[in-house]
Structures are given as C-alpha cells and as structure tokens.
Design a protein around this motif. Structure first.
Motif, PDB file in Angstrom:
ATOM      1  N   PHE A   1       0.788  -1.264  -0.040  1.00 27.57           N
ATOM      2  CA  PHE A   1      -0.022   0.181  -0.082  1.00 27.57           C
ATOM      3  C   PHE A   1       0.702   1.262   0.069  1.00 27.57           C
ATOM      4  O   PHE A   1       0.713   2.322  -0.757  1.00 27.57           O
ATOM      5  N   GLY A   2       1.931   1.321   0.682  1.00 29.83           N
ATOM      6  CA  GLY A   2       2.805   2.510   0.902  1.00 29.83           C
ATOM      7  C   GLY A   2       3.507   2.886  -0.552  1.00 29.83           C
ATOM      8  O   GLY A   2       3.720   3.901  -0.852  1.00 29.83           O
ATOM      9  N   LEU A   3       3.902   1.548  -1.039  1.00 34.09           N
ATOM     10  CA  LEU A   3       4.538   1.620  -2.506  1.00 34.09           C
ATOM     11  C   LEU A   3       3.683   2.088  -3.471  1.00 34.09           C
ATOM     12  O   LEU A   3       4.057   3.233  -4.134  1.00 34.09           O
TER      13      LEU A   3
ATOM     14  N   GLU B   1       3.680   5.995  -5.331  1.00 34.10           N
ATOM     15  CA  GLU B   1       3.750   6.129  -7.133  1.00 34.10           C
ATOM     16  C   GLU B   1       2.902   7.388  -7.294  1.00 34.10           C
ATOM     17  O   GLU B   1       2.831   7.917  -8.452  1.00 34.10           O
ATOM     18  N   PHE B   2       1.741   7.715  -6.428  1.00 32.03           N
ATOM     19  CA  PHE B   2       0.750   8.842  -7.107  1.00 32.03           C
ATOM     20  C   PHE B   2       1.272   9.921  -6.294  1.00 32.03           C
ATOM     21  O   PHE B   2       0.507  10.941  -6.184  1.00 32.03           O
TER      22      PHE B   2
ATOM     23  N   ALA C   1      -3.179  14.232  -5.993  1.00 31.77           N
ATOM     24  CA  ALA C   1      -2.865  12.966  -6.357  1.00 31.77           C
ATOM     25  C   ALA C   1      -4.283  12.731  -7.331  1.00 31.77           C
ATOM     26  O   ALA C   1      -4.294  12.395  -8.547  1.00 31.77           O
ATOM     27  N   LEU C   2      -5.203  12.813  -6.703  1.00 35.59           N
ATOM     28  CA  LEU C   2      -6.702  12.806  -7.389  1.00 35.59           C
ATOM     29  C   LEU C   2      -6.786  13.705  -8.519  1.00 35.59           C
ATOM     30  O   LEU C   2      -7.362  13.253  -9.615  1.00 35.59           O
ATOM     31  N   THR C   3      -6.631  14.825  -8.249  1.00 36.71           N
ATOM     32  CA  THR C   3      -6.462  16.089  -9.262  1.00 36.71           C
ATOM     33  C   THR C   3      -5.695  15.393 -10.373  1.00 36.71           C
ATOM     34  O   THR C   3      -6.110  15.749 -11.618  1.00 36.71           O
TER      35      THR C   3
ATOM     36  N   ASP D   1      -2.465   5.177 -13.982  1.00 31.81           N
ATOM     37  CA  ASP D   1      -1.979   3.900 -13.118  1.00 31.81           C
ATOM     38  C   ASP D   1      -0.690   4.057 -12.521  1.00 31.81           C
ATOM     39  O   ASP D   1       0.241   3.277 -12.543  1.00 31.81           O
ATOM     40  N   GLY D   2      -0.286   5.308 -11.898  1.00 30.39           N
ATOM     41  CA  GLY D   2       0.636   5.345 -10.899  1.00 30.39           C
ATOM     42  C   GLY D   2       1.889   5.979 -11.389  1.00 30.39           C
ATOM     43  O   GLY D   2       2.980   5.839 -11.004  1.00 30.39           O
ATOM     44  N   GLU D   3       1.843   6.106 -12.931  1.00 22.80           N
ATOM     45  CA  GLU D   3       3.054   6.716 -13.477  1.00 22.80           C
ATOM     46  C   GLU D   3       2.809   8.251 -13.952  1.00 22.80           C
ATOM     47  O   GLU D   3       1.726   8.631 -14.423  1.00 22.80           O
TER      48      GLU D   3
END
Length: 703
Positions: A648-650, A654-655, A684-686, A695-697
């Motif tokens: 979860f932390g990783l 990424e976000f 991060a959501l924005t 997707d985290g990139e």
C-alpha cells in the motif's frame, strides 16, 4: 286541530350552552400531575408505573442474594486489608523503593510482630465483651452484633468502581443481566469505550419488554454523541455478549430526543432466523400507488413501508440474496393500482418477471444488444413524455396543479394522461456496460453510455412528473453504476454485498462509518438488507437507514398479484401497450432528447481512478473536501481498506503521496503516528483526473 298548530317539518338543532363547563377537582388533579415537574416521569405513564412496580418486586426478591454477596465481598476486602496491615506492606514497599529493605528488615519484623499482638488482643477483648454481654442480656446480643457486622461488611463490599478485590479475575459467561442490573449496561458502554471510566449513563426509560426483546433508552454523558454508539454497534454487542444482528441501536431524534440520546433494543435470539412472512398485498383487493408499499419488517417486527412516488430506488446485492424479490415487492403495489403504467425490462431473461407481461405497458426479457437498443428507445420515449408533461402543467391552473409536480388527482385523470409511470430494470449493469456503438446528433458514443445519461436525466427530472425508476443490479461497483447516476437515486436498498466499498456504492458515501455496512450481513439471511429511504417511513422521517427483512413473495403469489392487476385494469379500461396487444414502437424524437441531455455539447469522459487511490478517496468521502480532515493515519487506512501495508505504501508513493508524521489525539492521549496529508491525496486525485498520472506513472508533457 284542537287549537294546536301542526309543525310541517322538524329542524335539527343543537343545544348550545354559553356557560363554560366547570372542571372537576379530579380532572384538575390529573392535569397537574401530568404537567408538574415535581412528579417523577416514571409516575406519569401507566406503562412506566407497571414496569417500576415490576422492577421493585424483582429488587425485593433479589435483595437477600445481593446482601449475602455484598457481605462475602466485604469479608474478602476486610481480610485483604488486614493482611496488608499486619504485614506492614506500606512500610515494606517504601523500603524496597528506597533500596533499604535490608537495613529496615529488623524494624519491619518488629512492627509486624507488634501488629500481630494488637490483632490478638483486639480479638480476645472483643470475644470477652461479647461473652459478658451475652451473659447479662442474653443471646440477642449475638444476633445484634452479627447483624451490625454483616451490615458493615455489606457496605464495605458494595460494588464500586476502582475497589480492589470486588471483581473476580476470571468471570463467568456474560449474559443479559443488564435487564435486571443497569450497572451492567454502564459497564458494557465502558468496555466498548463509548464512555469514559469516570462517566456514567442516565436512564431515560428502564429496560422493558418490547416484542421478542428488551428495550432501553439512555442519555450519554455530555459531549458524547449517539452517532458514535451507532457506528460502534459491534463493539457494544460484544460487551453485551450478543450477536450484532440482535442489537438495534438508534439515535432518538425529534422533540423527545437529542444528539446524546440512544435507544437500544436487544433481541432474545436471531430476529431473522424465523421463516419470512408473506406480503400483506395478497390480502388486499387493490392498492393506491401514492401509499408506501409494504416492503418488509425490521428486527423488532415493525412493518416497514417503502414510498415510491416522487423518488427512485436502487437495489444492489450479490447473486442469490433476494434482489429480484425486493424489486418485485416494489412493483406489486404499483401493479395493484390500475391507474399506473409499467415498463419492465428483464435483462436476466428468466421467469422472475414473466408474469408482469400481462400488466406492463412495455415488456421485454433478454440480454442481447437488440434488447439494449429497445431499452434505449423506451428511455427516449420516457424523456419525451416527461418534457411533454411539464409543458402541459404550465397550462393547468393552480387548483389542479399547485406546483410543478404531479398530484394523485392528476395521475388518475384520463384527460391529462399523466399516470404514475414506473420503469423496472433488472440486472441494469448489462445495458450500462453494453458497447454497441451509437450516433446521436452526430455524436458517437456507446449504448451503455447513452443508457446511463438517459437514466440519470430521468432520475433527476422524472420523479416530479410521476416517473418512478427502480434499478436492480448484482454488480454494485463504481465501474457499473456511474457516480452521477448514483447521486440522483433517492432510495437505496443494499442486501449482502462483498465488501464495504460495494455497500457504500449502493447506500451512499461513508455509510459504513455511520454503522451501516451490508457486507456484514450473514449469508443465511436471505432477503435481509439495509434500507435507506428517500422520505418518511414507518420507522420515522429522521431515521437514516434501517435493516429490513423483506416480505416473501414466491412466484405463485407474484402471478396471483399480476393476474389481479390485469383484472383491475380491464375493469377500469386502463390496460394498454404490451398487455393489451398494442406493443407498437414508441414515437421517438432523438433530437429533442439529445438537446435535453446535452449530448450535443462536448462530453467530458470521467477518468477511472486506479487502486488503491480510488479506495482511499471512497473511504475519506467528504473529508477529502476543503474543511475536512488534514491528516489520516496509515494504520487507519490499512485497517479500513484491508490491504498489505508495504504494498500500500509503495503504491501510494507512485501517486506522489509520501508518508509523514503528525500528532493525533486518542483515548490514551496525544500520539505521533505516520500517515498521509489529505492535501497530498487531493492533489494526486486531481492529477489522475487531469491525466498527469496514469496508473501510478507520471505523464510528462513534451511541449
């Protein structure tokens, strides 16, 4: 005629006495008794007086046993105190702390021997005094002395928090003893950490029998909220030694309640373990669609009715939990009103809805793309119908149409042609996920997207025009039911689902944090779900949600109701469409509908938020908005989302969400813990929605 006049008519009259009637002293006494603040509330109600008498009788019968128990506890306390005193425990402890026990050992031993001698002397002296008094005054001295000693020991051994030696180290099984001893209920609230160790409860109404359980109403200490008790119902059930399905916790609202008043009801056994009841609609000849439909019963066997007009309904559950049965219960009340018009789309393509074909204005059963396109035509027809109704309302006077809403009189007027119209879509996820390409006013989109827009428009503007939308799905996830559609569906009914996320999708954001999570329902409880109504129900207008066991309506009862509905329509002359053999294709005006929906304008595609950020956003809900929480601990997110901490932390890293340390207030004081800033999660959501993160990139702009 004998000098008398004959009166040709006798007029009805009423004797009027202008003198005000004088009230008797008994009536004045009753009024004073009910209104006086000096009279205890328990003496103002017959039911409470009867319960108080019962409590008094029970207390009298239990008093000998309680007295003996207090004497035994007092004897234990006295023995422990004497043992500590004679061993010079305080002196010994002080010497041990100062590391001078060896130096003080001789003094401690001498003092202990002296106290033993004092004890012996006191015992001998007391025995001599009692013996002399017994010789002088007789054996009554022994009885008086024994009674005084017993009373003293009972006072010493009375139950009191913090007193040593008054609770066994290993207790027996916990039971519903709080019904006899309210102190047990207070201890349960303390064990569940709903009140502090030094706080207590105030009984508003003592425990009384209601149905197949016990009911009690209490006031929490100042600053304690009833919402927290509802949220932590499982912990309170554990403290009371009952299953959580047996415990009903409600906040008392309205004139007789406040934010700290809680009503508890504890069932004697599983309230949903008995066979379900048949729907009461079987015994009625017809029904009024404007009346709430009998839907089921709660744990206390109180009838729960579901209002349908001016609202919409979403039913969500995993397969074989009673989803279709619940939707058919809502339909049954409308079927028995001959002035309603029904659209039924069964994408399960089974026999569950087949009997409704004999009363439905539009009916189909199937899961092919052709059926989805047929549904599109129906929805376009209904959108145009709603627009036409609003236009006709503009020409009606205020007596017929006081507001821009349909009324019972308007819905039954054949000249206005505005009957209550309900559309039932079972397995709505099938049309919403359909990818058949469509072109609407030179705009290309899929059939599922178009169905979602049409349903959203109908759910938003249709209820006031008499359109009732009932959707049932076995996949209540964010990908299936668009968020803009879920936001405008009024009533929600969630049967058992897989996890709290699916429950929140059906019931609403953060409902699990308020104590309503349908994923906790047992698999054996078929037809049991959490109802969040849009409007007042028999449970009260202030009740946010309630657990309901729906009525049982097997296929033979369903067919009987549909046959009765057809007979009523034939008698009233309201049978139409498919049921009357007139299943004509609807008249469609796609241009007008597209203009109403706004599909001509540029459409914004909602970006799917990847996990675990999507779950974090769902969990935070309104706390993600400005003015909400500033910090959320990692441990809280890991426990709530049930994820592996390292992974979860990783993923959160990424976000762009880096863990940090902050101070939070807990029951044990202020602690410093690791967690995430809500501002980082919001950023991060924005970024995801704007396409900066996929997707985290991180997506870099080449310009």
């Amino acid at each position: 005629m004998n000098g008398r006049e004959v009166v040709s008519a006798v007029l009805e009259g009423e004797f009027v006495n202008d003198q005000p009637s004088r009230r008797s002293w008994g009536q004045r006494l009753v009024d004073w008794w009910q209104r006086s603040p000096r009279v205890p509330g328990v003496l103002k109600s017959r039911r409470l007086v009867v319960q108080a008498v019962k409590d008094l009788v029970v207390a009298v019968l239990r008093s000998p046993f309680r007295f003996v128990g207090a004497v035994v506890r007092g004897l234990v306390v006295a023995a422990r105190w004497w043992r500590s005193w004679v061993r010079v425990a305080d002196y010994r402890a002080a010497a041990e702390q100062s590391e001078k026990l060896a130096d003080k050992f001789t003094d401690i031993r001498a003092l202990a021997l002296f106290r033993w001698k004092v004890t012996g002397a006191v015992v001998v002296l007391a025995a001599v005094v009692v013996a002399v008094l017994d010789l002088v005054y007789g054996h009554r001295v022994l009885w008086i002395t024994g009674g005084l000693v017993a009373v003293a020991l009972a006072v010493l051994g009375r139950r009191k928090d913090g007193s040593p030696g008054r609770k066994p180290v290993l207790a027996g099984p916990r039971t519903l003893t709080w019904t006899m001893d309210p102190q047990v209920l207070v201890d349960a609230f303390r064990d569940a950490k709903l009140i502090g160790k030094d706080e207590s409860l105030r009984l508003v109404e003592r425990a009384t029998r209601q149905g197949d359980g016990w009911a009690v109403t209490v006031d929490l200490p100042a600053t304690r909220k009833a919402a927290d008790v509802v949220k932590n119902r499982e912990a309170l059930a554990s403290a009371l030694a009952v299953d959580e399905v047996q415990l009903i916790v409600e906040r008392v609202r309205g004139n007789g309640g406040h934010a700290g008043r809680v009503a508890l009801w504890v069932a004697d056994e599983d309230p949903y373990g008995s066979p379900p009841l048949r729907t009461p609609l079987l015994t009625v000849e017809r029904w009024d669609a404007w009346r709430p439909v009998p839907f089921g019963r709660d744990a206390r066997q109180r009838r729960v009715d579901l209002p349908l007009v001016w609202t919409s309904l979403l039913v969500g559950a995993i397969p074989r939990q009673g989803k279709t049965f619940a939707a058919r219960l809502a339909a049954a009340g409308l079927i028995l009103d001959p002035h309603t018009r029904l659209y039924v789309a069964d994408f399960k393509a089974g026999k569950d809805w087949y009997a409704a074909a004999q009363v439905a204005h539009r009916f189909m059963a199937g899961d092919e793309p052709a059926h989805v396109l047929t549904l599109v035509d129906w929805l376009v027809e209904l959108v145009a119908e709603v627009q036409g109704r609003y236009r006709r309302m503009q020409d009606l006077d205020d007596e017929v149409c006081p507001e821009s809403k349909i009324t019972p009189t308007m819905s039954r007027d054949p000249n206005l042609d505005m009957p209550v119209t309900a559309i039932f879509i079972d397995e709505v996820q099938i049309p919403l996920e359909d990818r058949t390409p469509l072109e609407v006013q030179d705009k290309k989109l899929t059939a599922g997207e178009y169905v979602g827009e049409l349903l959203t428009w109908l759910a938003r503007k249709g209820p006031a025009a008499g359109i009732v939308l009932v959707l049932a799905t076995q996949r209540p996830d964010s990908k299936t039911i668009p968020s803009n559609l879920r936001a405008v569906l009024g009533s929600r009914f969630a049967l058992r689902v897989m996890d709290w996320r699916d429950s929140n999708i059906v019931l609403g954001e953060q409902m699990n944090t308020r104590g309503y999570d349908s994923s906790r329902l047992l698999a054996t409880h078929k037809g049991v779900g959490i109802l969040r109504p849009d409007g007042e129900t028999t449970a009260g207008a202030d009740v946010l949600a309630t657990t309901v066991r729906t009525y049982y309506m097997p296929n033979e009862d369903w067919r009987a109701i549909c046959a009765r509905g057809r007979a009523l329509r034939e008698a009233e002359g309201t049978l139409s469409g498919h049921a009357a053999g007139q299943d004509n294709r609807p008249m469609l005006d796609h241009a007008a509908v597209a203009k109403a929906l706004g599909t001509v304008a540029e459409r914004t595609t909602e970006v799917e938020v990847p996990e675990p950020l999507a779950s974090v956003v769902d969990y935070l809900g309104d706390d993600l908005q400005p003015g909400g929480r500033d910090f959320v601990p990692t441990a809280e997110l890991v426990a709530a989302l049930d994820v592996e901490p390292t992974a979860f932390g990783l993923r959160m890293g990424e976000f762009g969400c880096r863990p940090t340390r902050d101070r939070i207030t807990t029951d044990d004081g202020v602690r410093q813990v690791r967690g995430y800033l809500v501002a980082d999660i919001r950023a991060a959501l924005t970024a995801v929605r704007e396409g900066a993160i996929v997707d985290g990139e991180v997506v870099e702009d080449d310009h």
